[in-house]
Design a protein around this motif. Structure first.
Motif: not given
Lengths: 42, 256
Positions: A6-19, B108-109, B198, B200, B202, B204
């Motif tokens: 599982v990858m979780r990633l994001g950028i300040t102010g632009l939201g996050e993703q999870e795959q 995105a997901n 910033d 980032w 992750d 797992n």
């Protein structure tokens, strides 16, 4: 990476993703064809 | 503004995040988040609407690619100083450009599909920007005015396909699902300075990438100006700007 990872990633102010990484199977290809996830449909 | 597309794959509808963070359906205002919606006129049309008065989207949302029918997906390699340092690579004198097939784009997901013969599947968090107006030979000074907004892109790659199957990088970059994008576009006026963000990633639960866009070798403005010398960018094109440290080629002990 391998299936199940599982990858979780994001950028300040632009939201996050999870795959999650899942195996590419014939069922996935059939789903893709049905959903028309292609450059003309995205 | 934060603009997105939601719904089943291939049947997405336009949406907007209101001031309270609620997801609202935008289909009464625009038919899609497409080249017209992202033009200065289209964005002004959306901005004139009171988003809080639009229908709220309820339930679990699947985010689609935040731009409809992306014409081109242009990528930049080795664009962070920490990235170059960890690989002992010289700082590029000019941006390294390559393309991903737009068929790699997904929500995105959405899941990332693992090809049966994959051995080196890999990740890269990247800042991406979306073109709002046509640009060809634009100056660095005017470049940012051509950007409609910014988003997150995971440049998923299969390194064995990319580097050990002959030819250029396209094979390793273009598999369906190798470009999760979104969840939304943040318009350029709302984001502010793109060179102080910033990033980032992750894997797992373990942090494997942690960087800042202030360490880009070539800024977004420079990149857009540079790319526009070599190709005419169109509204809806996405340019993704490279990834910070923990670069895969170093992990896999590969060379490009």
């Amino acid at each position: 990476m391998k299936p199940g990872d599982v990858m979780r990633l994001g950028i300040t102010g632009l939201g996050e993703q999870e795959q999650q990484v899942v195996p590419l199977t014939d069922d996935v290809v059939a789903y893709w064809r049905t959903a028309h996830i292609s450059r003309h449909a995205v | 503004m934060k603009l997105f597309r939601y719904g089943d794959a291939g049947a997405e509808r336009p949406g907007i995040v209101d001031a309270e963070g609620k997801l609202r359906d935008l289909s009464s205002v625009v038919t899609d988040i497409d080249a017209w919606a992202l033009s200065p006129e289209g964005l002004a049309n959306i901005a004139a609407v009171d988003a809080a008065q639009l229908p709220e989207i309820s339930g679990k949302v699947r985010y689609g690619v935040p731009v409809a029918s992306v014409p081109n997906l242009v990528c930049v390699g080795l664009n962070y100083t920490d990235h170059a340092e960890e690989t002992n690579a010289p700082i590029p004198k000019e941006p390294i450009l390559f393309n991903k097939h737009t068929g790699a784009l997904c929500g995105a997901n959405d899941p990332v599909w693992f090809p049966a013969d994959s051995t080196q599947l890999d990740w890269e968090v990247e800042l991406a920007f979306v073109i709002g107006t046509p640009c060809w030979n634009v100056s660095e000074e005017e470049a940012l005015s051509h950007i409609a907004g910014f988003t997150v892109l995971n440049d998923v790659s299969e390194r064995h396909y990319q580097l050990q199957r002959e030819g250029q990088w396209a094979k390793g970059k273009s598999h369906p699902g190798f470009a999760p994008c979104g969840p939304w576009i943040v318009t350029a006026d709302e984001l502010g300075d793109p060179q102080n963000l910033d990033l980032w990633l992750d894997l797992n639960g373990t942090r494997v990438q942690n960087g800042t866009t202030s360490r880009m070798i070539f800024t977004c403005a420079f990149l857009l100006s540079y790319i526009s010398r070599y190709m005419a960018l169109q509204p809806g094109d996405i340019v993704t700007t490279g990834t910070p440290q923990a670069w895969a080629l170093a992990r896999f002990h590969l060379t490009s």
